[in-house]
Design a protein around this motif. Structure first.
Motif, PDB file in Angstrom:
ATOM      1  N   SER A  16      34.049  50.351 -31.200  1.00 34.47           N
ATOM      2  CA  SER A  16      33.972  48.938 -31.586  1.00 34.47           C
ATOM      3  C   SER A  16      34.866  48.606 -32.765  1.00 34.47           C
ATOM      4  N   ASP A  17      35.156  49.572 -33.632  1.00 33.73           N
ATOM      5  CA  ASP A  17      35.986  49.325 -34.809  1.00 33.73           C
ATOM      6  C   ASP A  17      37.387  49.911 -34.678  1.00 33.73           C
ATOM      7  N   ASP A  18      37.727  50.449 -33.518  1.00 36.42           N
ATOM      8  CA  ASP A  18      39.034  51.083 -33.366  1.00 36.42           C
ATOM      9  C   ASP A  18      40.137  50.042 -33.449  1.00 36.42           C
ATOM     10  N   ALA A  19      41.278  50.431 -34.064  1.00 36.09           N
ATOM     11  CA  ALA A  19      42.385  49.498 -34.259  1.00 36.09           C
ATOM     12  C   ALA A  19      43.088  49.153 -32.953  1.00 36.09           C
ATOM     13  N   GLY A  20      42.984  49.973 -31.909  1.00 36.96           N
ATOM     14  CA  GLY A  20      43.595  49.588 -30.642  1.00 36.96           C
ATOM     15  C   GLY A  20      44.138  50.706 -29.796  1.00 36.96           C
ATOM     16  N   PRO A  21      45.039  51.534 -30.284  1.00 43.03           N
ATOM     17  CA  PRO A  21      45.682  52.523 -29.401  1.00 43.03           C
ATOM     18  C   PRO A  21      44.703  53.442 -28.688  1.00 43.03           C
ATOM     19  N   ASN A  66      45.250  45.285 -25.281  1.00 45.19           N
ATOM     20  CA  ASN A  66      44.173  45.950 -26.005  1.00 45.19           C
ATOM     21  C   ASN A  66      44.698  46.846 -27.121  1.00 45.19           C
ATOM     22  N   ALA A  67      45.961  47.272 -27.044  1.00 50.68           N
ATOM     23  CA  ALA A  67      46.533  48.158 -28.063  1.00 50.68           C
ATOM     24  C   ALA A  67      46.635  47.475 -29.424  1.00 50.68           C
ATOM     25  N   VAL A  68      46.604  46.129 -29.471  1.00 47.29           N
ATOM     26  CA  VAL A  68      46.694  45.410 -30.753  1.00 47.29           C
ATOM     27  C   VAL A  68      45.425  44.590 -30.974  1.00 47.29           C
ATOM     28  N   ARG A  69      44.320  45.070 -30.499  1.00 47.97           N
ATOM     29  CA  ARG A  69      43.067  44.309 -30.511  1.00 47.97           C
ATOM     30  C   ARG A  69      42.602  43.959 -31.915  1.00 47.97           C
ATOM     31  N   LYS A  70      42.872  44.795 -32.926  1.00 49.57           N
ATOM     32  CA  LYS A  70      42.396  44.537 -34.281  1.00 49.57           C
ATOM     33  C   LYS A  70      43.381  43.700 -35.082  1.00 49.57           C
ATOM     34  N   PRO A  73      44.085  39.986 -32.239  1.00 45.23           N
ATOM     35  CA  PRO A  73      43.075  39.796 -31.172  1.00 45.23           C
ATOM     36  C   PRO A  73      43.391  38.639 -30.243  1.00 45.23           C
ATOM     37  N   ALA A  74      44.131  37.639 -30.721  1.00 46.61           N
ATOM     38  CA  ALA A  74      44.484  36.517 -29.853  1.00 46.61           C
ATOM     39  C   ALA A  74      45.409  36.982 -28.725  1.00 46.61           C
ATOM     40  N   ILE A  75      46.318  37.910 -29.037  1.00 44.56           N
ATOM     41  CA  ILE A  75      47.196  38.453 -27.996  1.00 44.56           C
ATOM     42  C   ILE A  75      46.373  39.261 -26.993  1.00 44.56           C
ATOM     43  N   THR A  76      45.423  40.044 -27.508  1.00 43.78           N
ATOM     44  CA  THR A  76      44.567  40.832 -26.617  1.00 43.78           C
ATOM     45  C   THR A  76      43.835  39.934 -25.621  1.00 43.78           C
ATOM     46  N   LEU A  77      43.237  38.853 -26.119  1.00 43.22           N
ATOM     47  CA  LEU A  77      42.519  37.931 -25.234  1.00 43.22           C
ATOM     48  C   LEU A  77      43.496  37.187 -24.328  1.00 43.22           C
ATOM     49  N   GLY A  78      44.669  36.821 -24.909  1.00 44.30           N
ATOM     50  CA  GLY A  78      45.662  36.085 -24.124  1.00 44.30           C
ATOM     51  C   GLY A  78      46.208  36.879 -22.953  1.00 44.30           C
ATOM     52  N   LEU A  79      46.250  38.196 -23.039  1.00 45.32           N
ATOM     53  CA  LEU A  79      46.689  39.023 -21.918  1.00 45.32           C
ATOM     54  C   LEU A  79      45.532  39.402 -21.001  1.00 45.32           C
ATOM     55  N   ALA A  80      44.333  39.538 -21.575  1.00 42.07           N
ATOM     56  CA  ALA A  80      43.179  39.950 -20.774  1.00 42.07           C
ATOM     57  C   ALA A  80      42.783  38.870 -19.775  1.00 42.07           C
ATOM     58  N   LEU A 100      38.439  42.267 -19.574  1.00 41.93           N
ATOM     59  CA  LEU A 100      38.039  40.939 -20.056  1.00 41.93           C
ATOM     60  C   LEU A 100      36.922  41.061 -21.088  1.00 41.93           C
ATOM     61  N   PHE A 101      35.968  41.936 -20.791  1.00 43.38           N
ATOM     62  CA  PHE A 101      34.855  42.157 -21.719  1.00 43.38           C
ATOM     63  C   PHE A 101      35.403  42.550 -23.100  1.00 43.38           C
ATOM     64  N   ASP A 102      36.345  43.509 -23.115  1.00 43.36           N
ATOM     65  CA  ASP A 102      36.886  43.962 -24.395  1.00 43.36           C
ATOM     66  C   ASP A 102      37.744  42.888 -25.056  1.00 43.36           C
ATOM     67  N   GLY A 103      38.445  42.084 -24.276  1.00 41.91           N
ATOM     68  CA  GLY A 103      39.235  41.000 -24.858  1.00 41.91           C
ATOM     69  C   GLY A 103      38.364  39.977 -25.566  1.00 41.91           C
ATOM     70  N   ILE A 104      37.236  39.597 -24.934  1.00 39.11           N
ATOM     71  CA  ILE A 104      36.308  38.657 -25.578  1.00 39.11           C
ATOM     72  C   ILE A 104      35.704  39.287 -26.825  1.00 39.11           C
ATOM     73  N   TYR A 105      35.308  40.555 -26.713  1.00 37.23           N
ATOM     74  CA  TYR A 105      34.733  41.250 -27.887  1.00 37.23           C
ATOM     75  C   TYR A 105      35.727  41.290 -29.048  1.00 37.23           C
ATOM     76  N   SER A 106      36.972  41.646 -28.784  1.00 37.72           N
ATOM     77  CA  SER A 106      37.978  41.763 -29.842  1.00 37.72           C
ATOM     78  C   SER A 106      38.221  40.428 -30.532  1.00 37.72           C
ATOM     79  N   ALA A 107      38.273  39.345 -29.721  1.00 35.19           N
ATOM     80  CA  ALA A 107      38.496  38.021 -30.312  1.00 35.19           C
ATOM     81  C   ALA A 107      37.342  37.627 -31.231  1.00 35.19           C
ATOM     82  N   GLU A 108      36.112  37.898 -30.804  1.00 31.01           N
ATOM     83  CA  GLU A 108      34.954  37.566 -31.634  1.00 31.01           C
ATOM     84  C   GLU A 108      34.809  38.504 -32.817  1.00 31.01           C
ATOM     85  N   ARG A 109      35.156  39.775 -32.641  1.00 37.93           N
ATOM     86  CA  ARG A 109      34.969  40.776 -33.707  1.00 37.93           C
ATOM     87  C   ARG A 109      36.055  40.704 -34.763  1.00 37.93           C
TER      88      ARG A 109
END
Length: 398
Positions: A16-21, A66-70, A73-80, A100-109
């Motif tokens: 949940s706290d991982d930076a992405g890679p 997802n690699a840049v989720r932290k 996060p907008a890019i993560t959601l925008g691609l998901a 999609l689940f992880d994209g929504i989580y990353s944007a909120e987190r």
């Protein structure tokens, strides 16, 4: 079982706290396994079978975001989201549902407040749209309710999870900040206490230095003067008188030293009593030959507060010592008086060769007078050195 649950919790916190890679690689592997197991076709009729590798392409796009989720996060959601839509168009798969689940989580987190508001609004719009579409499509109530719950769970569970993790992280950061603040306060308090302790030690050392100077320097100076006079004069009957005076001053210096040692070694009520002006002033005047007294005798100055009485004795002692050391022999004159709640103490003597005492003695007299609310003035004029002290009969707290 407890060990397994603990390991799963640690894994969940790490993910949940991982930076992405690392999370992107893990998501890719899980997605590939799901596609290989045939977990696809979840949105369209299973009769429309698509090649499995078609689902790999949107999976790669979603995992790249997802690699840049932290950090983004907008890019993560925008691609998901488009990857999920594209995957749904060819039947859908569990792999892209996880993306999609992880994209929504990353944007909120990890996202900004604005991005979080957009995610929540979008999720609400989608759920409401599904309900409206199901009602307009003529679906039964049970089907509509089941579909609504599925979509709501898919979109809102990651939001809830991210909010909970973020709240816990904020609490942990606040606790860490409080702990650091308390540590800083404790360190500052320790530094203040150390500075106070060092100040108290220095003040005590200064007081001890004054006491030793005032109690011993006069006798040692008189001893040196007597010895010098005996050496300068030709041998004769006066030698015995000089030696007797030297012995008397030496014995008195030793007595003063012994008193100081007793003061330092004693505790509580056993502490020796320091000399005071009203009781010991007459003996002090008698030790300095040739000193004349004007005004009232020291005993007539009573009553004085103990602190003022001790300060007056030390000031008189130092003034007489300076007169013996720097003044012409037999010219010291002392004037004592009491009026209007104050004691005036004045010592004057003729000065030889323009000498004047400006060492520790003058500073000691000034500090002692100031400590009890009095003052000391030094005046030199017409070959005369005068020390005048004005002390209150009761100590004045400054």
């Amino acid at each position: 079982m407890k060990a397994l649950l603990s390991a799963l919790r640690r894994l969940g916190r790490g993910y949940s706290d991982d930076a992405g890679p690392i999370s992107a690689l893990g998501l890719l592997l899980v997605g590939l396994v799901a596609i290989a197991l045939g977990l696809k076709g979840i949105w369209l009729d299973a009769s429309w079978d698509t090649p499995a590798w078609w689902h790999v392409v949107p999976l790669l796009v979603g995992c790249a975001g997802n690699a840049v989720r932290k950090s983004h996060p907008a890019i993560t959601l925008g691609l998901a989201v488009p990857a999920f839509v594209a995957d749904a168009a060819i039947g859908g798969s569990l792999a892209l549902l996880l993306v999609l689940f992880d994209g929504i989580y990353s944007a909120e987190r990890f996202g900004s407040e604005r991005l979080r508001r957009v995610v929540r609004f979008g999720a609400g719009v989608v759920v409401a749209g599904v309900v409206i579409a199901a009602v307009l499509g003529g679906l039964s109530f049970q089907t509509t309710a089941g579909l609504t719950l599925q979509i709501a769970a898919m979109l809102l569970i990651p939001v809830w999870w991210a909010m909970d993790v973020r709240h816990r992280s904020e609490l942990a950061e606040a606790a860490t900040a409080r702990a650091e603040l308390e540590a800083a306060r404790a360190a500052e308090q320790a530094r203040a206490q150390d500075a106070e302790r060092r100040g108290a030690v220095q003040a005590e050392r200064s007081r001890m230095a004054r006491e030793l100077h005032d109690s011993v320097a006069g006798d040692v100076s008189a001893l040196v003067i007597r010895a010098g006079a005996a050496l300068a004069a030709p041998p004769g009957p006066a030698d015995r008188e000089s030696l007797a005076a030297v012995r008397e001053n030496g014995l008195h210096a030793l007595a003063e030293l012994r008193t100081m040692i007793d003061v330092l070694a004693a505790e509580g009520e056993n502490e020796p009593v320091a000399p005071v002006l009203t009781e010991d002033g007459a003996d002090l005047l008698a030790r300095f030959d040739g000193t004349t007294l004007d005004g009232v005798p020291p005993g007539a100055l009573a009553p004085l507060s103990p602190v003022v009485d001790r300060a007056g004795y030390r000031i008189l002692q130092e003034a007489l010592t300076n007169a013996a050391r720097h003044g012409a022999a037999g010219t010291a004159a002392v004037c004592l008086s009491r009026e209007n709640g104050h004691v005036r103490l004045e010592v004057s003597n003729a000065v030889e060769h323009g000498e004047r005492g400006t060492g520790l003695g003058v500073t000691s007299m000034t500090e002692r007078a100031h400590a009890v609310g009095g003052r000391v003035t030094i005046d030199e004029g017409a070959g005369t050195w005068t020390v005048a002290a004005r002390l209150p009969t009761a100590e004045v707290i400054r």
